[in-house]
Enzyme design. Structure first.
Site: not given
Length: 176
Positions: A145-146, A42, A44
Site C-alpha cells: 500500500d505504501r 487494493d 486493506g
C-alpha cells in the site's frame, strides 16, 4: 491509488518480466493499444477496493469487506456479479493488478484471477519494478500500500512530498 500509477503508462507487448514490472501493463496479442481494460485490487485490512480502468480511465469502482476466509470461487462469483450489475463484460479485462497488505487472502485472489479471468495477476510486492528507489533499511518490509501510494503521488504531483493514507492504520510517507 493503483490507477494513478497505471493511468499514464503506455501499453507494452508482453515481455518475460511483465508480471514483475509495475511500470508496465501487459496486453495479450491482438489487443488494440487504446482499448485496454485493467482490474485493480487494493486489499486493506478492513476493505478491498476494486477499480476498473478502460484506456487508462477509471470507469467504475467497488468496495467489499476483506474476508480472509473467502475462497477463489466466492471472490470470483462476487466480482462477476459486480460486472454483471454494471453491464460490463469480465472477458474484456486484459490485466489484473493486486496491491495487498493481507498475505492470507493472496492465494484466493490470485487463483480467482486465473480461474475467472484467465489472467495471472501482477502482484505489488518485494521484487516488483516500480521505477522508484526505496530508501529504507529493509525495503522488503515496506507494505504494498505504501509503495503504491508513493509511486502514485510522485507520478501525479512530483516530489518532494508527504503522503498520508487514512486506512485501517494511518501511515505517513516522506518522499524526496
Amino acid at each position: 491509488m493503483i490507477g494513478f500509477i497505471l493511468r499514464e503508462n503506455k501499453i507494452h507487448e508482453k515481455s518475460p518480466d511483465c508480471r514483475t514490472d509495475f511500470t508496465q501493463v501487459c496486453k495479450g496479442s491482438g489487443e488494440e493499444e487504446g482499448e485496454t481494460m485493467l482490474l485493480a485490487f487494493d486489499v486493506g485490512n478492513s476493505n478491498i477496493v476494486l477499480g476498473l480502468y478502460k484506456s487508462g480511465k477509471l470507469i467504475t469502482h467497488w468496495r467489499m469487506s476483506t474476508d480472509k476466509s473467502k475462497s477463489a470461487d466466492e471472490l470470483g462469483i462476487f466480482v462477476n456479479q459486480l460486472f454483471q450489475y454494471e453491464g460490463l463484460n469480465p472477458k474484456e479485462v486484459q490485466d489484473i493488478i493486486i496491491s495487498s497488505v493481507v498475505p492470507t487472502i493472496m492465494y484466493s485472489l490470485q487463483h480467482m484471477a486465473i480461474k475467472y479471468f484467465d489472467k495471472e495477476a501482477i502482484v505489488v510486492g518485494p521484487g516488483i519494478k516500480t521505477g522508484m528507489n526505496i530508501k529504507y533499511d529493509n525495503p522488503r518490509q515496506v507494505g504494498a500500500d505504501r509503495i503504491v501510494n508513493a509511486v502514485s503521488a510522485v507520478k501525479k504531483y512530483g516530489g518532494p512530498l508527504i503522503v498520508v493514507d487514512f486506512g485501517t492504520a494511518t501511515t505517513f510517507c516522506a518522499i524526496s
